[in-house]
Scaffold this active site. Structure first.
Site, PDB file in Angstrom:
ATOM      1  N   ARG A 105       0.851  -1.178   0.000  1.00 49.37           N
ATOM      2  CA  ARG A 105       0.000   0.000   0.000  1.00 49.37           C
ATOM      3  C   ARG A 105       0.890   1.232   0.000  1.00 49.37           C
ATOM      4  NH1 ARG A 105      -4.718   1.180   4.326  1.00 49.37           N
ATOM      5  NH2 ARG A 105      -3.061   0.783   5.808  1.00 49.37           N
ATOM      6  N   THR A 109      -0.831   7.538  -1.139  1.00 52.62           N
ATOM      7  CA  THR A 109      -2.099   7.461  -1.881  1.00 52.62           C
ATOM      8  C   THR A 109      -3.013   6.378  -1.310  1.00 52.62           C
ATOM      9  OG1 THR A 109      -1.234   5.811  -3.399  1.00 52.62           O
ATOM     10  CG2 THR A 109      -0.906   8.113  -4.020  1.00 52.62           C
TER      11      THR A 109
END
Ligand code: URA
Length: 210
Positions: A105, A109
């Protein structure tokens, strides 16, 4: 499975989950409980597998006895935290085939970036159980399932320890055909995409990294 979301309210699952959430629980304890709880969740996610019969002879007489139908299941772990769920599930379903999807991840963002994908063949003929302890934003889960569907998977389920309402909604929008089994639907996500009350970073807690 007919329900889009199944929360496993079994007392043993809930008791073990409470100990896992406790920040005082050690890495070794967390890992052991994750293995135990994943076995119980696997029991639930496989509840409606197709069955057939096979002819056997008991010491008493011949019988047509129930047995699982179709090709071996595929377990797909979303790296790295998904691996913490594999051991328990494989104890219950030792013949399952195992695949890995590597997604991390992006901390800014919160979007998933793929770095690895290795999955069993004939996914189109297998039930695929995708495992990741935390269904948070849903971005990684949706991306992993997109990838598996591109590889032919048609019959998928998603198994997680904790789910946030935001992740469940995202999954329902992107993949309404994929039922989710979890031990808890928590309150919400915080500004960093962590589940609240949650249990912190599942990968860090199971592997002892920080
Ligand atoms: N991933 C985690 O490990 N924990 C969360 O709370 C959310 C995503």
């Amino acid at each position: 499975m007919t329900e889009h979301l199944t929360v496993v309210n079994h007392p043993l699952v809930q008791h073990k989950l409470t100990i896992m959430r406790d920040k005082e629980t050690s890495t070794a304890g967390f890992r052991r409980l994750l293995k135990e709880i994943s076995l119980l969740l696997a029991y639930e996610v496989t509840r409606e597998l197709d069955m057939t019969t096979t002819r056997i002879e008991t010491p008493m007489q011949p019988m047509d006895a129930p047995t699982l139908d179709g090709k071996k299941l595929a377990l797909i772990s979303i790296l790295r935290a998904g691996n913490g769920l594999l051991d328990g599930i494989l104890e219950l379903i030792p013949a399952a085939r195992v695949g890995f999807v590597g997604l991390y991840r992006d901390p800014e963002t919160l979007k998933p970036v793929q770095y690895y994908c290795k999955v069993p063949d004939h996914l189109d003929e297998r039930i695929c159980i995708v495992v990741d302890p935390m269904l948070a934003t849903g971005n990684s889960s949706v991306a992993a399932i997109d990838l598996l569907k591109q590889s032919g998977a048609k019959n998928l389920r998603f198994l997680c320890l904790l789910a946030a309402p935001e992740g469940v909604a995202r999954m329902k929008e992107a993949h309404p055909d994929v039922p989710i089994v979890t031990a808890s639907l928590d309150s919400h996500l915080n500004d960093h995409g962590y589940i609240v009350p949650g249990l912190g970073d599942a990968g860090d807690r199971m592997f002892g990294t920080k």
